[in-house]
Design a protein around this motif. Sequence first.
Motif, mmCIF file in Angstrom:
data_model
loop_
_atom_site.group_PDB
_atom_site.id
_atom_site.type_symbol
_atom_site.label_atom_id
_atom_site.label_comp_id
_atom_site.label_asym_id
_atom_site.label_seq_id
_atom_site.Cartn_x
_atom_site.Cartn_y
_atom_site.Cartn_z
ATOM 1 N N VAL A 28 0.878 -1.177 0.000
ATOM 2 C CA VAL A 28 0.000 0.000 0.000
ATOM 3 C C VAL A 28 0.913 1.224 0.000
ATOM 4 N N PRO A 29 0.891 2.041 -1.060
ATOM 5 C CA PRO A 29 1.878 3.134 -1.182
ATOM 6 C C PRO A 29 1.751 4.164 -0.065
ATOM 7 N N VAL A 30 2.900 4.640 0.366
ATOM 8 C CA VAL A 30 2.961 5.655 1.423
ATOM 9 C C VAL A 30 3.953 6.741 1.025
ATOM 10 N N ASP A 31 3.792 7.904 1.613
ATOM 11 C CA ASP A 31 4.770 8.965 1.442
ATOM 12 C C ASP A 31 5.951 8.747 2.376
ATOM 13 N N VAL A 32 7.072 9.340 2.012
ATOM 14 C CA VAL A 32 8.305 9.238 2.785
ATOM 15 C C VAL A 32 8.654 10.620 3.318
ATOM 16 N N ALA A 33 9.061 10.669 4.575
ATOM 17 C CA ALA A 33 9.505 11.922 5.188
ATOM 18 C C ALA A 33 10.991 11.828 5.511
ATOM 19 N N GLU A 34 11.682 12.965 5.393
ATOM 20 C CA GLU A 34 13.095 13.027 5.748
ATOM 21 C C GLU A 34 13.374 14.332 6.481
ATOM 22 N N PRO B 37 15.309 15.608 15.462
ATOM 23 C CA PRO B 37 15.767 16.653 14.528
ATOM 24 C C PRO B 37 17.206 16.427 14.075
ATOM 25 N N GLU B 38 17.441 15.282 13.453
ATOM 26 C CA GLU B 38 18.783 14.921 12.973
ATOM 27 C C GLU B 38 18.730 14.743 11.458
ATOM 28 N N GLU B 39 19.475 15.532 10.738
ATOM 29 C CA GLU B 39 19.415 15.536 9.279
ATOM 30 C C GLU B 39 19.627 14.128 8.710
ATOM 31 N N GLY B 40 18.748 13.778 7.755
ATOM 32 C CA GLY B 40 18.876 12.508 7.050
ATOM 33 C C GLY B 40 18.025 11.379 7.577
ATOM 34 N N LEU B 41 17.483 11.496 8.805
ATOM 35 C CA LEU B 41 16.596 10.465 9.317
ATOM 36 C C LEU B 41 15.319 10.420 8.479
ATOM 37 N N ARG B 42 14.796 9.196 8.271
ATOM 38 C CA ARG B 42 13.634 9.044 7.394
ATOM 39 C C ARG B 42 12.578 8.160 8.048
ATOM 40 N N ALA B 43 11.351 8.330 7.559
ATOM 41 C CA ALA B 43 10.230 7.508 8.003
ATOM 42 C C ALA B 43 9.251 7.369 6.858
ATOM 43 N N GLU B 44 8.532 6.237 6.854
ATOM 44 C CA GLU B 44 7.410 6.077 5.935
ATOM 45 C C GLU B 44 6.126 6.408 6.690
ATOM 46 N N ILE B 45 5.297 7.254 6.109
ATOM 47 C CA ILE B 45 4.084 7.747 6.776
ATOM 48 C C ILE B 45 2.962 6.737 6.536
ATOM 49 N N GLY B 46 2.648 5.932 7.570
ATOM 50 C CA GLY B 46 1.784 4.777 7.393
ATOM 51 C C GLY B 46 0.294 5.029 7.424
ATOM 52 N N LEU B 47 -0.142 6.281 7.415
ATOM 53 C CA LEU B 47 -1.568 6.576 7.515
ATOM 54 C C LEU B 47 -2.403 5.876 6.436
ATOM 55 N N PRO B 48 -1.978 5.822 5.156
ATOM 56 C CA PRO B 48 -2.787 5.108 4.150
ATOM 57 C C PRO B 48 -2.962 3.626 4.473
ATOM 58 N N SER C 44 17.596 21.818 8.985
ATOM 59 C CA SER C 44 17.058 22.630 10.080
ATOM 60 C C SER C 44 16.338 21.795 11.136
ATOM 61 N N GLY C 45 16.203 20.482 10.896
ATOM 62 C CA GLY C 45 15.507 19.612 11.832
ATOM 63 C C GLY C 45 14.038 19.414 11.519
ATOM 64 N N ALA C 46 13.562 19.963 10.393
ATOM 65 C CA ALA C 46 12.160 19.811 10.007
ATOM 66 C C ALA C 46 11.976 18.555 9.160
ATOM 67 N N PRO D 153 15.886 3.763 11.633
ATOM 68 C CA PRO D 153 16.154 5.210 11.592
ATOM 69 C C PRO D 153 16.138 5.815 10.198
ATOM 70 N N PHE D 154 16.348 5.008 9.170
ATOM 71 C CA PHE D 154 16.395 5.559 7.816
ATOM 72 C C PHE D 154 15.307 4.976 6.924
ATOM 73 N N GLY D 155 14.243 4.445 7.542
ATOM 74 C CA GLY D 155 13.150 3.888 6.764
ATOM 75 C C GLY D 155 13.503 2.535 6.178
#
Length: 339
Positions: A142-148, A188-199, A152-154, A230-232
Motif C-alpha cells: 500500500v503506497p505511502v509517502d516518505v519523510a526526511e 531533529p537529525e538531518e537525514g533520518l527518514r520515516a514512511e508515513i503509514g496513515l494510508p 534545520s531539523g524539520a 532510523p532511515f526507513g
Amino acid sequence: MTAGTRGAGADGFRGWREAAREALYGPYGFYRRTGAGPAAHFRTSVHASPLYARAVARLLCRVDEALGRPSGLDFVDMAAGRGELVTGVLGALPADVSARVRPYAVELAARPPGLDDRIVWRGEPPEGVTGLLFANEWLDNVPVDVAEVDASGASRYVLVRADGTERLGEPVAGPDADWLDRWWPLPPEEGLRAEIGLPRDRAWTAAVGTLERGAAVAVDYAHTAGARPPFGTLTAFLEGRETAPVPDGSRDLTAHVALDACAAAPALPGARLLTQRDALRTLGVTGGRPPLSLASGDPAGYVRALAAAGEAAELTAPGGLGDFGWLVQPVGVGDVLTG
C-alpha cells in the motif's frame, strides 16, 4: 493538492505515495502485468512451502468453529497474486468445510487461467464477510509517502522522479504530521527518514470493515514503536533480488509496515500482534525433526517428514520469515488463533 504531490513541479518530481501507486497499480504497473506475477520477483511464505496454506486452512477451520459452522463460510485472500494461497487453502480443507466455503481472491491483475472455478476473482474485497480475511504481504505494497529530516531539523516530504532521483519537498503537515508524531516521531537529525503509514491504517480499517463476523489477519514485514528503523525501509525487488527503489513500473516497491499503528486504527477489541514464528506454532507448524526411528521403519516417510521439517524451519526462522508480524483482529468472535 495531496500530500504526495506537495512541492512537485513540472520537473517530474512528486511524492513517493503517488509515484509508487502509478508504478505498482497504474495501467502499466508492476502488479498489472500478465505472466508469472510477483512470484517471479520475490518469494513469500506462500511460495516457500505448502505448510503455510495448510496452516491458514487450520485457522479458517478455527474461525468456522468460532462462528458456529455457518452454512456459508467466506475466505478472502487479499493481494492474491496468481491465486496460490487460496488454491492451497482449498486443497487443505476438510471435506465438510470445503463444501461450505466461499473463496474470494482480491487482486488487480487479470484472473489467471486454470484457477478453480469456485474462486471468485475481484478487484475489491466483498462486503458482509462471515469468515476469514487473510492479507499476506498486502499492506507493505500500500503506497505511502516518505519523510526526511532536513538540515534545520524539520520533517519534509521526499519527492521522486520516475528514474529514482529524489529531492525534498514541503514540510510534512496535517494528518501526516499527526501520524508521525504519534507513531514514528523523527528526532531533529538531518537525514533520518520515516514512511508515513496513515494510508495503510486506513486500508486495514476498510478491510476489517468488510467483516460482519470472523477475523482479519495481516501478515507482513513489520516494526513497532521503540524499534523503528532510523532511515526507513523503502526498497524494491526485481527478478529475485533486492534492488534500488525506482518507481518506473519495472519492479516491486515495498516498505515495512508499522503494524502497531494498523492494529490501533479500527479501534476494535481483541487485536493481537505476534511473530509469524509464534503464530504458526499455534497452528501446528513447529519445524521439529522427525525421530530417527522412522528412518528404519518408513524410509520414504522419514524423507518426507524431514523435508517438511526443513520447510517449517524456514517459515519460522529467526532473522527471516519467522520474524514477520501477524496482526489478528477478531470481529464478533473470541480468540481464533489459539482456538
